[in-house]
Structures are given as C-alpha cells and as structure tokens.
Design a protein around this motif. Structure first.
Motif, PDB file in Angstrom:
ATOM      1  N   GLY A   5       5.619   0.216   7.965  1.00 36.77           N
ATOM      2  CA  GLY A   5       4.384   0.974   7.783  1.00 36.77           C
ATOM      3  C   GLY A   5       3.208   0.169   8.283  1.00 36.77           C
TER       4      GLY A   5
ATOM      5  N   ARG B 163       3.966   7.799  -7.863  1.00 36.35           N
ATOM      6  CA  ARG B 163       3.421   7.902  -6.505  1.00 36.35           C
ATOM      7  C   ARG B 163       4.478   8.179  -5.443  1.00 36.35           C
ATOM      8  NH1 ARG B 163       0.060   2.879  -5.183  1.00 36.35           N
ATOM      9  NH2 ARG B 163       1.978   1.911  -5.841  1.00 36.35           N
TER      10      ARG B 163
ATOM     11  N   PRO C 268       5.387   7.008  -0.270  1.00 32.87           N
ATOM     12  CA  PRO C 268       4.711   8.060  -1.031  1.00 32.87           C
ATOM     13  C   PRO C 268       5.498   9.373  -0.995  1.00 32.87           C
ATOM     14  CG  PRO C 268       3.238   7.070   0.608  1.00 32.87           C
ATOM     15  CD  PRO C 268       4.609   6.555   0.868  1.00 32.87           C
TER      16      PRO C 268
ATOM     17  N   ASN D 281      -1.221   0.128   8.335  1.00 31.50           N
ATOM     18  CA  ASN D 281      -2.507   0.674   7.927  1.00 31.50           C
ATOM     19  C   ASN D 281      -3.550   0.075   8.851  1.00 31.50           C
ATOM     20  OD1 ASN D 281      -3.119  -1.875   6.919  1.00 31.50           O
ATOM     21  ND2 ASN D 281      -2.777  -1.325   4.790  1.00 31.50           N
ATOM     22  N   ASN D 282      -4.810   0.194   8.536  1.00 35.10           N
ATOM     23  CA  ASN D 282      -5.857  -0.305   9.432  1.00 35.10           C
ATOM     24  C   ASN D 282      -5.795  -1.808   9.669  1.00 35.10           C
ATOM     25  OD1 ASN D 282      -7.033   2.179   9.933  1.00 35.10           O
ATOM     26  ND2 ASN D 282      -8.349   2.049   8.136  1.00 35.10           N
TER      27      ASN D 282
ATOM     28  N   PRO E  62       0.817  -1.206   0.000  1.00 34.51           N
ATOM     29  CA  PRO E  62       0.000   0.000   0.000  1.00 34.51           C
ATOM     30  C   PRO E  62       0.856   1.264   0.000  1.00 34.51           C
ATOM     31  CG  PRO E  62       0.066  -0.930   2.192  1.00 34.51           C
ATOM     32  CD  PRO E  62       0.776  -1.900   1.285  1.00 34.51           C
ATOM     33  N   ALA E  63       0.275   2.334  -0.482  1.00 31.88           N
ATOM     34  CA  ALA E  63       0.970   3.625  -0.466  1.00 31.88           C
ATOM     35  C   ALA E  63       0.407   4.528   0.617  1.00 31.88           C
ATOM     36  CB  ALA E  63       0.857   4.295  -1.823  1.00 31.88           C
ATOM     37  N   HIS E  64      -0.653   4.108   1.293  1.00 36.54           N
ATOM     38  CA  HIS E  64      -1.265   4.914   2.344  1.00 36.54           C
ATOM     39  C   HIS E  64      -1.048   4.224   3.681  1.00 36.54           C
ATOM     40  CE1 HIS E  64      -3.060   7.504  -0.621  1.00 36.54           C
ATOM     41  NE2 HIS E  64      -3.475   6.432  -1.265  1.00 36.54           N
ATOM     42  N   TYR E  65      -0.333   4.879   4.567  1.00 34.65           N
ATOM     43  CA  TYR E  65      -0.006   4.313   5.866  1.00 34.65           C
ATOM     44  C   TYR E  65      -0.560   5.213   6.967  1.00 34.65           C
ATOM     45  CZ  TYR E  65       3.542   2.026   3.005  1.00 34.65           C
ATOM     46  OH  TYR E  65       4.192   1.334   2.023  1.00 34.65           O
ATOM     47  N   LEU E  66      -0.983   4.604   8.064  1.00 35.17           N
ATOM     48  CA  LEU E  66      -1.310   5.372   9.253  1.00 35.17           C
ATOM     49  C   LEU E  66      -0.016   5.810   9.934  1.00 35.17           C
ATOM     50  CD1 LEU E  66      -4.247   3.249  10.682  1.00 35.17           C
ATOM     51  CD2 LEU E  66      -4.372   5.448   9.498  1.00 35.17           C
TER      52      LEU E  66
ATOM     53  N   GLN F 279       4.715  12.381  -0.307  1.00 39.11           N
ATOM     54  CA  GLN F 279       4.479  13.233   0.844  1.00 39.11           C
ATOM     55  C   GLN F 279       5.121  12.718   2.127  1.00 39.11           C
ATOM     56  OE1 GLN F 279       2.165  11.579  -0.865  1.00 39.11           O
ATOM     57  NE2 GLN F 279       0.548  10.781   0.436  1.00 39.11           N
ATOM     58  N   ARG F 280       5.639  11.496   2.139  1.00 38.46           N
ATOM     59  CA  ARG F 280       6.262  10.932   3.342  1.00 38.46           C
ATOM     60  C   ARG F 280       7.783  10.818   3.238  1.00 38.46           C
ATOM     61  NH1 ARG F 280       2.230   8.366   6.486  1.00 38.46           N
ATOM     62  NH2 ARG F 280       3.753   8.512   8.154  1.00 38.46           N
TER      63      ARG F 280
END
Length: 93
Positions: free
Chosen positions: A22, A66, A80, A24-25, A2-6, A82-83
C-alpha cells in the motif's frame, strides 16, 4: 499501519508467497505472507457476518471495526473493509 491508501496491490508468486503493498502520500508499506495460497479465501471470509479470526501456520487474518489485519510474525497490514474485495480479486487473478 495506515488504513487509507492511495494504492493497494496484492500479488502471489510461484512459491505461494503473497505480497501486499500500500502507498499513501508519504510512504510505501508492504507485507510478505509465506504460504499464502489460501489468503484470498481467508480475507474474503471476513465479509461474512459472524466470521471470526483465521489462524494459519504462517499468518493470521484478524477482523476489527475498520476491516481486517493480516499478521505475519511481528508484521501487520491493515486492509480497510472497502478494499477487501479489490485485494481478493487481485490475488485470484
């Protein structure tokens, strides 16, 4: 991957092995990068316009639309755009 991590965390140990982790949910993902002493600089370089992929003996840093992907053998970890500065700061701390 995934590219979206909490959460996204990067550490380096006394043997120069970097661990990128990383969450995620539903899951936790991690990648160990041996001889990763230059990884912070290599990841930071991806923010430079026109920067190509970086290849080292034990890993590669590959750019895409990405962000960047750290590749070790068959394992990969997507960071990503932004990170990237957060990861670089964690490794340089």
């Amino acid at each position: 991957m995934p590219a979206h991590y909490l959460t996204l965390r990067a550490t380096i140990d006394k043997y120069d092995t970097v661990t990128i982790e990383g969450t995620n949910n539903a899951s936790t993902f991690d990648l160990k990068v041996p001889k990763g002493i230059d990884l912070a600089d290599d990841i930071a370089a991806t923010l430079n316009v026109g920067q190509g992929n970086v290849y080292r003996d034990t890993y590669a840093v590959l750019t895409n639309d990405r962000g960047c992907v750290v590749k070790v053998g068959d394992g990969t970890f997507m960071i990503p755009w932004q990170r990237i500065t957060d990861v670089v700061a964690q490794l340089r701390a």
